[in-house]
Write an enzyme that holds these catalytic residues in place. Sequence first.
Site, mmCIF file in Angstrom:
data_model
loop_
_atom_site.group_PDB
_atom_site.id
_atom_site.type_symbol
_atom_site.label_atom_id
_atom_site.label_comp_id
_atom_site.label_asym_id
_atom_site.label_seq_id
_atom_site.Cartn_x
_atom_site.Cartn_y
_atom_site.Cartn_z
ATOM 1 N N HIS A 1 0.792 -1.236 -0.067
ATOM 2 C CA HIS A 1 -0.096 0.126 -0.091
ATOM 3 C C HIS A 1 0.860 1.122 -0.136
ATOM 4 O O HIS A 1 0.833 2.166 -0.669
ATOM 5 C CB HIS A 1 -0.949 -0.009 1.254
ATOM 6 C CG HIS A 1 -1.934 1.167 1.199
ATOM 7 N ND1 HIS A 1 -2.842 1.136 0.367
ATOM 8 C CD2 HIS A 1 -1.950 2.194 1.824
ATOM 9 C CE1 HIS A 1 -3.769 2.137 0.688
ATOM 10 N NE2 HIS A 1 -3.212 2.897 1.550
ATOM 11 N N HIS B 1 2.712 6.216 -1.560
ATOM 12 C CA HIS B 1 3.518 7.228 -0.844
ATOM 13 C C HIS B 1 5.112 7.055 -0.510
ATOM 14 O O HIS B 1 5.761 7.387 0.510
ATOM 15 C CB HIS B 1 3.013 7.122 0.779
ATOM 16 C CG HIS B 1 1.457 7.486 0.959
ATOM 17 N ND1 HIS B 1 0.955 8.608 0.429
ATOM 18 C CD2 HIS B 1 0.524 6.389 1.317
ATOM 19 C CE1 HIS B 1 -0.673 8.179 0.362
ATOM 20 N NE2 HIS B 1 -0.781 7.313 1.007
ATOM 21 N N LYS C 1 -5.118 9.663 -8.490
ATOM 22 C CA LYS C 1 -4.743 9.875 -7.144
ATOM 23 C C LYS C 1 -5.142 11.270 -6.747
ATOM 24 O O LYS C 1 -4.498 12.167 -7.243
ATOM 25 C CB LYS C 1 -3.293 9.304 -6.933
ATOM 26 C CG LYS C 1 -2.826 9.690 -5.163
ATOM 27 C CD LYS C 1 -3.535 8.707 -4.401
ATOM 28 C CE LYS C 1 -3.031 8.708 -3.179
ATOM 29 N NZ LYS C 1 -3.631 7.871 -2.013
#
Length: 284
Positions: free
Chosen positions: A170, A185, A224
């Site tokens: 993730h 991220h 995103k």
Amino acid sequence: MMMLPNLLSGFLVCFCAIGAQGAVTAGQLSDLMTSLWHSDVNAATSVRVQLQGHTYTGSTSDRATSPLFSYVNDQYYFSRPTYAALLSLLDNYNHAVGSAEHTSAQESQEVTSFLDEISKTTVMQKAHDFLSQHGYVGPTWSDFETTLRQIWFATYPRHGGTYDSSGFEHVFIGETDSKGVVGFHNWIQFHLQEQKGNLDYLGYIFSKAPNTLGVHFMWLHKTKALGSFIYGTSPEFDIAMFTVCYLTHKNQHCNFSVDGHNMEVLTYEMTHGGGGHLGTGYVN
Ligand SMILES: *[C@@H]1O[C@H](CO)[C@@H](O)[C@H](O)[C@H]1NC(C)=O
């Protein structure tokens, strides 16, 4: 008869150490994170970004015609052991939420190699010492490694019943679902996906010291709305920062400063099968 009091006191010391967990102040966190920042000898300090247009989460226009990363010395940084070990992990995942993750023997070995490489860094050693002193993990690297595997690499179902996700996937790779991109991220993955032509940077939403960006982008034709990361940090720095925040401040603000710059990190726990895993972690 002489043995009993010794055994008993040993047990009590251990019990007290576990009871001390949780007492981490913002000042202690700032001292640690600033120390990690300055110990990050693998940080890619020569990386340059070009922010271009300012944008917002709901924008449908492209405010940046050029890539975000204008200069990264790939050959220099990506051959370093912790980066090379990270790169070998990036193709081990199926980014679609709902598609099961299967881990081959070779992929497990790559996880072990990555953990072995980061264990040699001062950044991870300092993070481990801090967490051990505050009662969050045991004193040996093997204790810490068990925790890291559980938090980052154990797979769990993100929405339904399929084991389709992990904290590492993730945060470091990113996932896609029917609505768009979730997670994602890490600056290294951002740069590499941009280089491969899979990612279109659309503009920045916020930019603050040190090296913290909130950006709007498309990955694999999915949006995103707001993705954030610190750029130029080594893989071990990101693992250390999110692990410390997760263990000491999960599901809360993890606020600290690095060289006087205020930072805010959020980590959320995903519980599954009796264990806690990193659901997500990002900078705000
Ligand atoms: C952390 O910082 C944010 C904004 O910078 C603030 O809204 C929040 O209340 C802070 N949380 C704590 C626990 O200090």
